[in-house]
Design a protein around this motif. Sequence first.
Motif, mmCIF file in Angstrom:
data_model
loop_
_atom_site.group_PDB
_atom_site.id
_atom_site.type_symbol
_atom_site.label_atom_id
_atom_site.label_comp_id
_atom_site.label_asym_id
_atom_site.label_seq_id
_atom_site.Cartn_x
_atom_site.Cartn_y
_atom_site.Cartn_z
ATOM 1 N N TRP A 88 23.988 12.882 -44.027
ATOM 2 C CA TRP A 88 23.667 14.664 -44.439
ATOM 3 C C TRP A 88 22.537 13.853 -45.297
ATOM 4 O O TRP A 88 22.157 13.171 -46.212
ATOM 5 N N ASP B 217 18.796 17.621 -42.562
ATOM 6 C CA ASP B 217 18.321 18.683 -43.278
ATOM 7 C C ASP B 217 16.920 18.628 -43.013
ATOM 8 O O ASP B 217 16.044 18.098 -43.503
ATOM 9 N N SER C 250 16.613 23.749 -54.170
ATOM 10 C CA SER C 250 17.535 24.881 -54.983
ATOM 11 C C SER C 250 17.960 24.721 -56.141
ATOM 12 O O SER C 250 18.458 26.234 -56.881
ATOM 13 N N PHE C 251 18.617 23.952 -56.832
ATOM 14 C CA PHE C 251 18.404 23.772 -58.278
ATOM 15 C C PHE C 251 17.484 23.812 -59.027
ATOM 16 O O PHE C 251 17.514 24.065 -60.327
ATOM 17 N N THR D 68 27.989 21.259 -54.910
ATOM 18 C CA THR D 68 27.336 20.667 -56.291
ATOM 19 C C THR D 68 27.099 21.016 -58.032
ATOM 20 O O THR D 68 27.755 20.102 -58.911
HETATM 21 C C1 SPV Z 1 19.632 18.536 -50.044
HETATM 22 O O1 SPV Z 1 20.833 17.684 -50.107
HETATM 23 O O2 SPV Z 1 18.572 18.077 -49.837
HETATM 24 C C2 SPV Z 1 19.856 19.204 -50.037
HETATM 25 C C3 SPV Z 1 21.234 20.282 -50.459
HETATM 26 O O3 SPV Z 1 19.373 20.694 -49.126
HETATM 27 S S1 SPV Z 1 20.747 20.763 -52.062
HETATM 28 O O4 SPV Z 1 19.460 19.995 -53.178
HETATM 29 O O5 SPV Z 1 22.365 21.039 -52.859
HETATM 30 O O6 SPV Z 1 20.277 22.093 -52.505
#
Ligand code: SPV
Length: 285
Positions: A41, A82, A120-121, A213
């Motif tokens: 990823w 991503d 997102s976090f 996560t």
């Molecule tokens: C990333 O790894 O950049 C993601 C997943 O988009 S997250 O950080 O959980 O949003």
Amino acid sequence: MTTSSARLRELLTAPQAARAAGAHDGLTARLVEEAGFDVVWASSFETSASRALPDMSLLTMTDYLQAASWMVQSTSLPVLADCDTGFGNRLNIAYTVRQYEAAGVAGICLEDKVFPKKNSFLAVGQTLEDPAEFAARIRVAKQAQHNPEFVVVARVEALIAGTGMADALARAHQYADAGADAILIHSKSQEPHEIQEFLEQWQRRTPVVVVPTTYFRWKTEEASRAGASLVIYANQGLRAAVQAVRDVLLEIRLTGDSTSSEDVIAPVKEIFRLTDVDTWNALES
Ligand code: SPV
Ligand code: MG
């Protein structure tokens, strides 16, 4: 020869969930492969953090593409990149698909937030893209690809933004109708309940990707049984590295030598192996 896109497609449609782990450069991608994961990823969070920047759309497509390209070159695993919101409008998305395809990336993931997106976090309000516009972008992405196997994942951020399960499902259906090869449903819940509910209602219409996560107690096998096709461990590698580097550097500074750290750090020879020194030496001779 199976292309990396065909391999990713195979993994997404297999009966058991595949496992991906986050990376931000060639070396971390290689570590993902050596640990036995199926997919790399190319994380926007990791790639930004590796440049000491927050995941807030600060880097350009070229920055992310360069990082993904290093990953492709250093591993035989398919790389799922991503691509945040796709770096602009419909045309930028078409260009992104072409560029990533040309770099040998197996597929990209686009999320339905507005540019500039934030991680997102982060405790900030998240603004979702209009679902009809995002569906049109997915359609454009699918039309732009040259390789029919290239994978486009549509990421639904409704549960992150707090607009609810009905909105998440409606968006996912719209994106699947538009041709998305898989849906990534994201959640910041500490428990997997809302993801389980989504999977139950989705009925395996397309493959589903999950990112445990915050709901980290949910095992890969459980996610697989619940109907997930790909489980992404998006940033644990980076977080492990930060802690390990910090601990060792502090120990060296406090003790005045590296003796007590030698047993916990990789030998120089191990870095030679990881970087294929023998192959390069053989090329020279
Ligand atoms: C990333 O790894 O950049 C993601 C997943 O988009 S997250 O950080 O959980 O949003
Ligand atoms: Mg990201």
